[in-house]
Design a protein around this motif. Structure first.
Motif, mmCIF file in Angstrom:
data_model
loop_
_atom_site.group_PDB
_atom_site.id
_atom_site.type_symbol
_atom_site.label_atom_id
_atom_site.label_comp_id
_atom_site.label_asym_id
_atom_site.label_seq_id
_atom_site.Cartn_x
_atom_site.Cartn_y
_atom_site.Cartn_z
ATOM 1 N N ARG A 50 -92.390 -39.639 -25.256
ATOM 2 C CA ARG A 50 -92.460 -40.688 -26.307
ATOM 3 C C ARG A 50 -91.719 -41.891 -26.235
ATOM 4 N NH1 ARG A 50 -96.228 -38.093 -29.220
ATOM 5 N NH2 ARG A 50 -95.897 -35.640 -29.119
ATOM 6 N N PRO A 51 -92.181 -43.076 -26.408
ATOM 7 C CA PRO A 51 -91.379 -44.194 -26.329
ATOM 8 C C PRO A 51 -90.328 -44.154 -27.571
ATOM 9 C CG PRO A 51 -93.604 -44.735 -26.519
ATOM 10 C CD PRO A 51 -93.749 -43.397 -26.592
ATOM 11 N N GLY A 52 -89.423 -45.108 -27.380
ATOM 12 C CA GLY A 52 -88.380 -45.131 -28.452
ATOM 13 C C GLY A 52 -87.212 -44.778 -27.822
ATOM 14 N N ARG A 53 -86.182 -44.406 -28.799
ATOM 15 C CA ARG A 53 -84.925 -43.965 -28.532
ATOM 16 C C ARG A 53 -84.646 -42.792 -27.844
ATOM 17 N NH1 ARG A 53 -80.044 -45.573 -31.399
ATOM 18 N NH2 ARG A 53 -79.382 -43.393 -31.629
ATOM 19 N N GLY A 54 -84.020 -42.658 -26.711
ATOM 20 C CA GLY A 54 -83.436 -41.269 -26.251
ATOM 21 C C GLY A 54 -84.749 -41.099 -25.196
ATOM 22 N N CYS A 55 -85.669 -42.188 -24.928
ATOM 23 C CA CYS A 55 -86.650 -41.852 -24.044
ATOM 24 C C CYS A 55 -86.275 -41.710 -22.662
ATOM 25 C CB CYS A 55 -87.861 -42.937 -24.063
ATOM 26 S SG CYS A 55 -87.444 -44.565 -23.789
ATOM 27 N N ARG A 56 -85.228 -42.294 -22.152
ATOM 28 C CA ARG A 56 -84.849 -42.106 -20.721
ATOM 29 C C ARG A 56 -84.563 -40.636 -20.520
ATOM 30 N NH1 ARG A 56 -79.398 -43.524 -18.117
ATOM 31 N NH2 ARG A 56 -79.124 -41.235 -18.675
ATOM 32 N N ALA A 57 -83.856 -39.897 -21.460
ATOM 33 C CA ALA A 57 -83.142 -38.632 -21.353
ATOM 34 C C ALA A 57 -84.566 -37.738 -21.526
ATOM 35 C CB ALA A 57 -82.193 -38.056 -22.441
ATOM 36 N N ALA A 58 -85.663 -38.168 -22.372
ATOM 37 C CA ALA A 58 -86.642 -37.219 -22.464
ATOM 38 C C ALA A 58 -87.604 -37.107 -21.509
ATOM 39 C CB ALA A 58 -87.471 -37.761 -23.467
ATOM 40 N N LEU A 59 -87.453 -38.388 -20.508
ATOM 41 C CA LEU A 59 -88.311 -38.434 -19.201
ATOM 42 C C LEU A 59 -87.821 -37.573 -18.296
ATOM 43 C CD1 LEU A 59 -90.299 -39.762 -17.499
ATOM 44 C CD2 LEU A 59 -88.812 -41.778 -17.022
ATOM 45 N N GLU A 60 -86.292 -37.624 -18.164
ATOM 46 C CA GLU A 60 -85.505 -36.826 -16.990
ATOM 47 C C GLU A 60 -85.820 -35.314 -17.399
ATOM 48 O OE1 GLU A 60 -81.452 -39.494 -16.810
ATOM 49 O OE2 GLU A 60 -81.401 -37.523 -16.214
ATOM 50 N N ARG A 61 -85.707 -35.233 -18.736
ATOM 51 C CA ARG A 61 -85.850 -33.707 -19.221
ATOM 52 C C ARG A 61 -87.300 -33.379 -18.491
ATOM 53 N NH1 ARG A 61 -83.610 -34.416 -23.795
ATOM 54 N NH2 ARG A 61 -85.481 -34.746 -24.854
ATOM 55 N N ALA A 62 -88.527 -33.960 -19.040
ATOM 56 C CA ALA A 62 -89.665 -33.760 -18.592
ATOM 57 C C ALA A 62 -90.036 -33.446 -17.261
ATOM 58 C CB ALA A 62 -90.731 -34.622 -19.207
ATOM 59 N N LEU A 63 -89.583 -34.371 -16.391
ATOM 60 C CA LEU A 63 -89.538 -34.206 -14.962
ATOM 61 C C LEU A 63 -88.791 -33.303 -14.566
ATOM 62 C CD1 LEU A 63 -89.229 -38.058 -14.006
ATOM 63 C CD2 LEU A 63 -91.034 -36.487 -13.405
ATOM 64 N N ARG A 64 -87.797 -32.831 -14.910
ATOM 65 C CA ARG A 64 -86.760 -31.678 -14.580
ATOM 66 C C ARG A 64 -87.767 -30.534 -14.521
ATOM 67 N NH1 ARG A 64 -82.473 -32.230 -17.317
ATOM 68 N NH2 ARG A 64 -81.870 -33.978 -16.495
ATOM 69 N N ARG A 94 -89.251 -27.727 -11.939
ATOM 70 C CA ARG A 94 -88.546 -26.311 -11.862
ATOM 71 C C ARG A 94 -89.640 -25.313 -12.211
ATOM 72 N NH1 ARG A 94 -82.957 -25.834 -12.192
ATOM 73 N NH2 ARG A 94 -83.179 -23.671 -13.298
ATOM 74 N N SER A 95 -90.559 -25.825 -13.023
ATOM 75 C CA SER A 95 -91.609 -24.796 -13.334
ATOM 76 C C SER A 95 -92.676 -24.574 -12.161
ATOM 77 C CB SER A 95 -92.519 -25.272 -14.337
ATOM 78 O OG SER A 95 -93.052 -26.412 -13.983
ATOM 79 N N GLY A 96 -92.644 -25.520 -11.175
ATOM 80 C CA GLY A 96 -93.471 -25.573 -9.932
ATOM 81 C C GLY A 96 -94.807 -26.480 -10.349
ATOM 82 N N SER A 114 -87.503 -30.604 -2.232
ATOM 83 C CA SER A 114 -87.943 -29.045 -2.040
ATOM 84 C C SER A 114 -87.075 -28.212 -2.589
ATOM 85 C CB SER A 114 -88.371 -28.873 -0.688
ATOM 86 O OG SER A 114 -87.328 -29.233 0.090
ATOM 87 N N GLY A 115 -87.280 -26.827 -2.894
ATOM 88 C CA GLY A 115 -86.156 -25.852 -2.897
ATOM 89 C C GLY A 115 -85.955 -25.560 -4.540
ATOM 90 N N LEU A 116 -86.439 -26.448 -5.405
ATOM 91 C CA LEU A 116 -86.230 -26.238 -6.890
ATOM 92 C C LEU A 116 -87.155 -25.856 -7.659
ATOM 93 C CD1 LEU A 116 -84.992 -29.829 -6.863
ATOM 94 C CD2 LEU A 116 -83.405 -28.048 -7.733
ATOM 95 N N GLN A 117 -88.321 -25.527 -6.933
ATOM 96 C CA GLN A 117 -89.483 -24.763 -7.628
ATOM 97 C C GLN A 117 -89.474 -23.395 -7.814
ATOM 98 O OE1 GLN A 117 -89.701 -26.880 -5.255
ATOM 99 N NE2 GLN A 117 -90.173 -28.815 -6.400
ATOM 100 N N GLY A 118 -90.166 -22.897 -8.723
ATOM 101 C CA GLY A 118 -90.029 -21.435 -9.042
ATOM 102 C C GLY A 118 -88.809 -20.910 -9.716
ATOM 103 N N ALA A 119 -87.885 -21.739 -10.246
ATOM 104 C CA ALA A 119 -86.918 -21.399 -10.776
ATOM 105 C C ALA A 119 -87.053 -20.743 -12.017
ATOM 106 C CB ALA A 119 -85.863 -22.586 -11.311
ATOM 107 N N ASP A 120 -88.286 -21.028 -12.716
ATOM 108 C CA ASP A 120 -88.452 -20.270 -13.980
ATOM 109 C C ASP A 120 -89.256 -18.828 -13.548
ATOM 110 O OD1 ASP A 120 -88.171 -22.534 -15.209
ATOM 111 O OD2 ASP A 120 -90.473 -22.828 -16.107
#
Ligand SMILES: Cc1ncc(COP(=O)(O)O)c(C=O)c1O
Length: 476
Positions: free
Chosen positions: A17-31, A35-37, A87-93
């Motif tokens: 969601r746009p607004g404060r802390g959205c950069r961290a949220a975007l990073e988190r969502a992509l990570r 990781r989930s594949g 590559s190499g980060l998927q399937g960590a879940d």
């Protein structure tokens, strides 16, 4: 939350969601997506401009998030190219489940599958192209649960001509293979208050399970060399019986005319139904051809057919010719199950039948399978003459009855060690059949160039196992 397009115009779902802390949220969502594949290695991400636009943040916010994730090894960024998932980060879940099917045996003689390498790709492609070209716009709209009229008309002609089925376009229901057809009939029977259905013993366990799932109790009835036994039917309380009269599955016997008459007169006396599974009907090698039971009594017999052996199981098309008393109920069940089968597949099959290509394909495959049947029979006679070969006048499998002292278990273990796929008759027993142990050997599945090696592997396995068996009496 946004559906962002990649530079290749692919959507990427990211919960930000746009607004404060959205950069961290975007990073988190992509990570998390990586990781989930959900975002696989190599997936290109949207350009910073497109993603910023889609989620409503400043472009610099996306650039910083990409830079962070690149530094952390989640993304690969190259000048002038898409930013991609590393590559190499998927399937960590830990929840990730690998659904890869078990590998097929090297020599695949499992019954029930036709030669997929002979699937008539060119004919199907032609039929599909014709179907698409001729399809009216109305065909792409919501469909009829009973199936396309073009296919039902073609089936009425084909089944009447080749199998002696007596029906009308209005009584045919197109379904996703016989498996779904059986479920629809079981639902229709249950809706009329039926509670017990006779099943052949031996027979496919899946079909008893389907009856059970619809609320019917499957009652096993023994089969012999003339098919379903009929002498005790009046003593058993049944609402319907499921049979394979053309080629009993798996024993391979053909139901003779006396048994057919007895079964139909039972159905008439009790107001019961017979469900005819004609799955091997097209592949009969001897003379004379045996017509469908349904043609003798269309008001008490439900005819069920499938493209699963003439074309391929994956085509998922089957058909029922129903008595009027079951039609409405079966249609109701279809409407709530999955509504109707894919319209383009139906139209293509109608084209294939109408053009005569379906008949030509079936005739060619009949010749091919007949040759295979002969090779199997000859190989068993040479390598293990004590085994009796049964049920080879039709269908795509042979039953090898074992003499006393030789067991299914030891032959199945020997086959597994050599990566030969086949079945033991035990898998099909329902509790009352008392015939000898046997192997059920399919000859449909291997490609023509593989078949001889399969037969040789089978012959060698039979020959060696019968000699090794400690209890098996040596031939005199
Ligand atoms: C006895 C029997 N009936 C019918 C079928 C066809 O089932 P479906 O049309 O659902 O593929 C098979 C396929 O394995 C079968 O073995």
């Amino acid at each position: 939350m946004a559906l962002a397009r990649t530079t290749l115009d692919r959507d990427v779902f990211l919960e930000v969601r746009p607004g404060r802390g959205c950069r961290a949220a975007l990073e988190r969502a992509l990570r998390q997506a990586i990781r989930s594949g959900r975002l696989r290695a190599g997936t290109p991400l949207p350009s910073t401009r497109v993603l910023a636009d889609d989620i409503g943040v400043a472009r610099s916010t996306v650039s910083e998030a990409y830079a962070q994730l690149t530094a952390a090894g989640y993304l690969i960024t190259r000048q002038g190219a898409d930013t991609r998932v590393a590559s190499g980060l998927q399937g960590a879940d830990r929840d990730h489940v690998d659904c890869a099917p078990a590998p097929a045996p090297h020599f695949d003689l499992r019954p029930g599958v036709p030669d997929l390498s002979s699937f008539p790709k060119t004919l199907w492609q032609r039929a599909f192209r014709q179907a698409l070209a001729r399809a009216s716009l109305e065909a792409f709209g919501p469909g009829d649960p009973q199936g396309r009229p073009e296919l039902r008309t073609a089936l009425v002609e084909y089944l009447g001509r080749t199998r002696g089925v007596t029906t009308k376009t209005g009584r045919v229901l197109v379904c996703n293979g016989f498996t779904q057809g059986l479920r629809l009939v079981a639902d229709a029977l249950r809706a009329r208050g039926a509670s017990r259905i006779g099943v052949e013993d031996p027979s496919l366990p899946r079909f008893s399970a389907i009856a059970q799932a619809a609320g019917l109790q499957p009652v096993p009835i023994a089969v012999d060399e003339e098919g379903l036994t009929t002498n005790r039917l009046d003593e058993i309380d049944l609402d319907a019986i499921l049979v394979t009269p053309a080629h009993q599955f798996p024993l391979g016997s053909t139901m003779g005319s006396q048994r057919r008459t007895e079964l139909l007169s039972w159905a008439n006396r009790h107001g019961a139904f017979v469900i005819e599974d004609d799955c091997d009907g097209e592949f009969r090698y001897g003379q004379p051809p045996i017509g469908a039971l349904q043609g003798l009594d269309p008001d008490h017999v439900v005819y069920g057919g499938t493209a699963g052996k003439t074309l391929a199981p994956g085509v998922r098309l089957g058909w029922l010719a129903l008595p009027p008393s079951l039609l409405a109920s079966a249609l109701e069940s279809r409407s709530v199950a999955d509504r109707y089968s894919g319209v383009l597949d139906q139209l293509a099959l109608a084209e294939l039948i109408e053009s005569g290509d379906f008949d030509r394909h079936v005739r060619a495959m009949r010749r091919e399978y007949r040759g295979r049947r002969d090779l199997i029979v000859a190989a068993v006679a040479r390598s293990a003459p004590e085994l009796s070969v049964r049920g080879t006048e039709a269908g795509l499998h042979a039953v090898l009855e074992l003499p006393t002292g030789l067991t299914e278990r030891e032959l199945l273990s020997a086959a597994e060690r050599r990566s030969i796929g086949l079945h033991g008759l035990g898998w099909y027993r329902r509790g009352v059949y008392s015939g000898p142990q046997a192997l059920v050997v399919g000859f449909g599945s291997p490609a023509p160039y593989e078949f001889e090696a399969c037969v040789q592997a089978l012959a060698a396995m039979l020959h060696q196992t019968r000699h090794k068996s400690s209890t098996y009496p040596a031939r005199g």
